[in-house]
Design an enzyme around this catalytic site. Structure first.
Site, mmCIF file in Angstrom:
data_model
loop_
_atom_site.group_PDB
_atom_site.id
_atom_site.type_symbol
_atom_site.label_atom_id
_atom_site.label_comp_id
_atom_site.label_asym_id
_atom_site.label_seq_id
_atom_site.Cartn_x
_atom_site.Cartn_y
_atom_site.Cartn_z
ATOM 1 N N LYS A 91 16.283 10.200 35.217
ATOM 2 C CA LYS A 91 16.368 8.761 35.468
ATOM 3 C C LYS A 91 15.513 7.934 34.490
ATOM 4 C CE LYS A 91 18.648 8.550 39.631
ATOM 5 N NZ LYS A 91 18.363 9.708 40.502
ATOM 6 N N GLU A 113 17.204 -0.857 42.935
ATOM 7 C CA GLU A 113 17.507 -0.220 44.217
ATOM 8 C C GLU A 113 17.071 1.236 44.132
ATOM 9 O OE1 GLU A 113 19.624 -0.148 41.743
ATOM 10 O OE2 GLU A 113 20.274 1.953 41.845
ATOM 11 N N SER A 379 19.187 18.345 36.468
ATOM 12 C CA SER A 379 18.889 16.910 36.400
ATOM 13 C C SER A 379 17.460 16.569 36.816
ATOM 14 C CB SER A 379 19.880 16.123 37.256
ATOM 15 O OG SER A 379 19.894 16.625 38.582
HETATM 16 C C1 LIG Z 1 19.397 10.373 41.240
HETATM 17 C C2 LIG Z 1 19.571 11.815 40.921
HETATM 18 C C3 LIG Z 1 20.846 12.404 40.773
HETATM 19 C C4 LIG Z 1 22.132 11.663 40.997
HETATM 20 O O1 LIG Z 1 22.364 10.569 40.183
HETATM 21 P P1 LIG Z 1 23.399 10.563 38.991
HETATM 22 O O2 LIG Z 1 23.434 9.143 38.579
HETATM 23 O O3 LIG Z 1 24.729 11.047 39.514
HETATM 24 O O4 LIG Z 1 22.883 11.460 37.942
HETATM 25 C C5 LIG Z 1 20.923 13.734 40.408
HETATM 26 N N1 LIG Z 1 19.813 14.480 40.233
HETATM 27 C C6 LIG Z 1 18.574 13.964 40.382
HETATM 28 C C7 LIG Z 1 17.393 14.848 40.169
HETATM 29 C C8 LIG Z 1 18.407 12.622 40.735
HETATM 30 O O5 LIG Z 1 17.170 12.124 40.887
#
Ligand SMILES: *Cc1c(COP(=O)(O)O)cnc(C)c1O
Length: 394
Positions: A91, A113, A379
């Site tokens: 993020k 948000e 992610s």
């Molecule tokens: C917020 C988040 C997501 C989901 O958001 P996307 O916009 O679909 O990437 C996925 N993995 C993590 C670790 C997150 O914090």
């Protein structure tokens, strides 16, 4: 001419996208549409942005060859380690870019948000970095469930507003942020956390996250001798880490795109967040996308163990790619994600965010050839999810 999966000049991806905003926001959304490309493509912006990504975020994130998992799944599996970024997820790539854009547009106040709090923390972090005022909208239910992230945001100097409308979760926090924006259109920049919202946000966020696939091209060439994989795998909530992972490969048909959305208890139950499987076209938070709704267009509550995937819509780029079969989307249930999270932990020593564990679980639904090169984006890191992992395993 071959169809493009990128945004068109009107802000649409096929039938999805657009900018459905109240009259009072029209000017500031229009200003952003007019300004964003010129600013983010300028040399000055690019230099500042990449400097921060390198020295502050810690990029490039490693591309790690997971040898034990490769053996298990019969392929060459590489993990793109977004979990190693500052603040623990992808993020921050987006918030660093958007705050630079906000500054260049002369805005002085930042709103955002957040669901699980990850985007809120990433926004509060860059606001502290830039010395800017920060207000975060968060569902009251999430404020309770994600207490540590609330404390992190406060420690970083942000003001957290608990939202008590609707189900008091992410979707309501988005609505409240838009409402606040309507009251302060002139001085406020809304840092949207995923590839959603009115045009140009889905494109803006995808471009900010596209550094992931930009790095992949270089890293894959070094490690495998070619700059593309056979498969790209990512989890998908609003769609930003997935968009960044696929961005530079969208038009490359040698690359198969596999996405994992949150099945919750299962797509044939009422407890799911699998929007691509269960949604129908509708308008939510400023854009047309697939939305989970009843016959009257009332938005249904999303349900999943993973707070970061707990949203009843999905970004327009992904809606278009999925219905045109450019991507293959699996719905991964809570128990499958938890098991996959434990598996990665025990086999590679990496505790993934529960969101990312959904992408790991997709491996089980596929069959590979031994020399297939598979890149899976982790992610985020799983520190925030330890209690959830433990609860489920008891
Ligand atoms: C917020 C988040 C997501 C989901 O958001 P996307 O916009 O679909 O990437 C996925 N993995 C993590 C670790 C997150 O914090």
């Amino acid at each position: 001419m071959k169809e493009s999966f990128f945004v068109d000049e009107n802000g649409y991806y096929g039938e999805f996208g657009g900018a459905y905003v109240p009259e009072i926001l029209y000017k500031c959304v229009h200003d952003l549409q007019e300004a964003y490309l010129t600013i983010i493509e300028s040399r000055e912006f690019q230099e500042e942005y990449y400097q921060l990504l390198t020295d502050y975020v810690g990029r490039p994130s490693p591309l790690y060859y997971a040898s034990r998992m490769s053996e298990k799944y019969g392929c060459r599996l590489y993990l793109k380690r977004e979990d190693l970024n500052h603040t623990g997820a992808h993020k921050i790539n987006n918030t660093v870019g958007q705050i630079l854009l906000a500054k260049k547009m002369g805005k002085t106040r930042i709103i955002a948000e957040t669901g699980a709090g990850q985007h809120g923390v990433a926004t509060a972090t860059v606001c502290a970095l830039m010395g800017m005022e920060c207000e975060v909208f968060m569902g009251a239910t999430d404020v309770e469930r994600q207490h540590i992230n609330v404390e992190r945001m406060k420690m970083l100097g942000a003001k957290v507003h608990p939202v008590r409308t609707g189900n008091m979760t992410l979707s309501d926090a988005c609505s409240e942020a838009i409402r606040d924006w309507c009251c302060h259109p002139a001085d406020t920049f809304y840092i949207v956390g995923s590839t959603m919202g009115p045009h140009p946000y889905p494109d803006l966020v995808a471009r900010m996250q596209s550094v992931i696939s930009k790095e992949l091209k270089v890293q894959l060439t070094e490690k495998t001798g070619r700059d593309y994989p056979d498969y790209l795998i990512a989890c998908i909530g609003g769609g930003s880490n997935a968009a960044g992972t696929i961005y530079h490969y969208v038009d490359d048909e040698r690359v198969q795109i596999i996405l994992a959305e949150a099945g919750g208890h299962g797509i044939d139950t009422d407890y799911t967040a699998a929007t691509i499987h269960c949604g129908t076209p509708g308008i939510l938070h400023g854009a047309k996308m697939l939305v989970m709704q009843n016959d009257d267009g009332q938005i249904k509550e999303a349900f999943t163990i993973s707070a970061g995937l707990d949203y009843p819509g999905v970004g327009p780029m992904h809606c278009n790619m999925a219905i045109k079969k450019r991507s293959t989307v699996f719905a991964i249930n809570d128990d499958e994600a938890i098991r996959a999270g434990y598996e990665l932990t025990r086999m590679e020593g990496i505790i993934p965010a529960i969101e990312s564990a959904h992408a790991i679980a997709a491996l089980k639904k596929m069959t590979f050839k031994h020399d297939d090169i598979v890149v899976l984006t982790v992610s985020g890191r799983g520190d925030k999810d330890i209690e959830t992992y433990l609860k489920f395993n008891n």
